[in-house]
Design an enzyme around this catalytic site. Structure first.
Site, PDB file in Angstrom:
ATOM      1  N   SER A  46       0.839  -1.195   0.000  1.00  0.00           N
ATOM      2  CA  SER A  46       0.000   0.000   0.000  1.00  0.00           C
ATOM      3  C   SER A  46       0.881   1.255   0.000  1.00  0.00           C
ATOM      4  CB  SER A  46      -0.956  -0.039   1.195  1.00  0.00           C
ATOM      5  OG  SER A  46      -1.997   0.903   1.047  1.00  0.00           O
ATOM      6  N   ASP A  99      -9.426  -4.703  -5.227  1.00  0.00           N
ATOM      7  CA  ASP A  99      -8.921  -3.835  -4.154  1.00  0.00           C
ATOM      8  C   ASP A  99      -9.864  -2.639  -3.959  1.00  0.00           C
ATOM      9  OD1 ASP A  99      -7.465  -2.139  -2.461  1.00  0.00           O
ATOM     10  OD2 ASP A  99      -5.552  -2.760  -3.314  1.00  0.00           O
ATOM     11  N   HIS A 131      -7.562  -5.682  -0.861  1.00  0.00           N
ATOM     12  CA  HIS A 131      -6.395  -4.961  -0.341  1.00  0.00           C
ATOM     13  C   HIS A 131      -5.680  -5.854   0.665  1.00  0.00           C
ATOM     14  CE1 HIS A 131      -4.110  -1.282  -0.103  1.00  0.00           C
ATOM     15  NE2 HIS A 131      -4.191  -1.268   1.211  1.00  0.00           N
TER      16      HIS A 131
END
Length: 200
Positions: A46, A99, A131
């Site tokens: 991320s 995601d 995610h």
């Protein structure tokens, strides 16, 4: 947890630069301990992936073995001029199509922007993955690491006297350590340079 936006005011560039400096300092300490940059890979998930790629491109100028980002985004609009080491550095991006935090299209756009700049970048997508990470993704990550950090390295790269002159103290120590050359008795930078040049 919200959805990422790439609007100009939505990205904390000052915070990213602070983190990039922190990562650079960590890598520099490793180099000073004798780890050559050619054996360093940065990676993150991320926001961490964004920081890893920026650190590899900007602070470390592509001089490391490679870089990877998982479920991440890369804001590279300001990177107009890319040096050869940065362009050649292997970068791997991994992203799930489901995601909800960093949408898949943003991840793919990041890949396309890097590719348009001539970067050595690859992009792998995972249908339905959110995610998070998956075993398939981790296996792909492993293969990338094995490729950029081979267990049996090729013969050491030829280094010139000019390159030695441009090395930092940490890089000189790493250069000597990579060749199993003793340097604990070298207390000044010029001593390290002389020892390194004696091996060319």
């Amino acid at each position: 947890m919200g959805t990422l936006s790439l609007e100009p005011n939505a990205i904390d560039r000052e915070g990213i630069q602070e983190s990039v400096s922190y990562v650079r300092d960590i890598v520099q300490k490793e180099v000073e301990q004798g780890i050559p940059l050619s054996r360093v890979v940065l990676g993150g998930f991320s926001q961490g992936g964004n920081i890893a790629v920026h650190a590899a491109m900007e602070a470390l100028q592509g001089r490391i073995a490679g870089c990877m980002g998982l479920s991440t985004f890369i804001d590279v609009t300001k990177e107009n001029n890319v040096s050869d080491p940065v362009r050649k550095m292997p970068i791997a991006l991994f992203h799930g199509t489901g995601d909800p935090v960093v949408p898949f299209q943003i991840g793919k756009l990041s890949y396309e922007m890097l590719k348009a700049k001539g970067m050595n970048v690859e992009f792998k997508q995972y249908p339905g993955m959110g995610h998070t990470a998956s075993m398939e993704e981790l296996m792909d990550l492993k293969q990338f690491l094995l490729r950029v950090l081979p267990e049996n390295e090729t013969p050491l790269e030829k280094v010139t006297a000019e390159q030695v002159d441009n090395m930092s103290v940490g890089e000189l120590k790493a250069f000597l350590s990579s060749r199993s050359i003793q340097h604990s008795d070298c207390f000044e930078k010029n001593d390290l340079k002389a020892r390194a040049k004696s091996q060319l």
